[in-house]
Design an enzyme around this catalytic site. Sequence first.
Site, short mmCIF file in Angstrom:
data_model
loop_
_atom_site.label_atom_id
_atom_site.label_comp_id
_atom_site.label_asym_id
_atom_site.label_seq_id
_atom_site.Cartn_x
_atom_site.Cartn_y
_atom_site.Cartn_z
CE LYS A 159 -8.71 -0.50 4.14
NZ LYS A 159 -8.39 -1.92 4.36
NE ARG A 216 8.46 -2.73 14.09
CZ ARG A 216 7.16 -2.75 13.86
NH1 ARG A 216 6.71 -3.30 12.75
NH2 ARG A 216 6.31 -2.25 14.72
CB ILE A 243 -0.97 0.00 1.21
CG1 ILE A 243 -2.00 -1.13 1.05
CG2 ILE A 243 -1.67 1.34 1.34
CD1 ILE A 243 -2.95 -1.28 2.22
CG ASP A 291 -7.38 -6.51 5.10
OD1 ASP A 291 -6.41 -5.83 5.50
OD2 ASP A 291 -7.44 -6.98 3.95
#
Length: 326
Positions: free
Chosen positions: A97, A37, A15, A179
């Site tokens: 979202k 990370r 995304i 999701d």
Amino acid sequence: MANSVGWGIIGLGNIAQKFAKDLALVHDAALMAVASRSIQKAISFKEEFKVPNAFDSYEALFKCEEVEAVYIAVPHSEHLKWSLMAMQHGKHVLCEKPLGVNLKEVKLLVDTAKKHNVFLMEALWSRFIPAIQKTKELVDAGEIGNIGYLHADFAFYGIDRDPKGRLLNPALAGGSLLDIGIYPVFLAYLLLGIPDSIETSAKYHETGAEIQIAIQFTYPEAHALLFSGLSSNSAMEASVAGTDGTIVIHTRWHESQAISVIKGTETTKLDLPTVGKGYTYEIEEVHRCLYEKRIESPLWSHTHSLELVGLLDKIRAKAGIRFPFE
């Protein structure tokens, strides 16, 4: 504010890639920093998109002075933690979202935005694309009369994914509802508001995650039939029918490029293509609100996010969907 808005992105998955490509299409946007990370992933993203700064720490990005707004693209079980930290560092936040996994989390995020006087919006990008905007405009104008029926589905085959990954792991708030089921629920809420009653029926994976859910919203004069799932594909089309006609939002409806208005024997197709993938519109809305010194968007406000997650909480309660960390 400067002539362009300096953006940062945390969580550099698929995304984030799509968002970064669309960000480049917005004339007054500049991607100034990315963080993962994995420093290797951050450097790779930095090189691909020619970003000045790459970090292996989200907090380091929040401390970057060139970043004014942060796009939060981490798994939704982590939205609360990192959105809070970003706002506490004075950054404006556009968070994927769902904004939080339950009403309690979203309330805390909204309160924090107000406390620090920073902009906060849930990245429900479908709200801003031309096809959805036009559908709402036509419905609100009474173009198809009084609404009696709405249908929306969103499903794909996803049960072959890693059972410890975000889709199938209850510890990560996994399942279809938060999701992808959020999209059909959002559409019903956007066009019809809060229902009088909710009925659900769900199926579960061996991990305990919900993988398929059917939802019925009942209104004084209308029903909305909604579906999301990870165990099969669906047409991913949406329609809203009234006393004077029907609007069909063409597949894949949440990113649709066209709608059709059907009245009797006449069908009028309206081509409504997006710029890029379609994230450009929510980015432009963030910029508009920042220039106007707003901390929320009138098109997708804090109240909208609170009411949407309230509906998701009620659906989960009806279906028995609960996460271990709650």
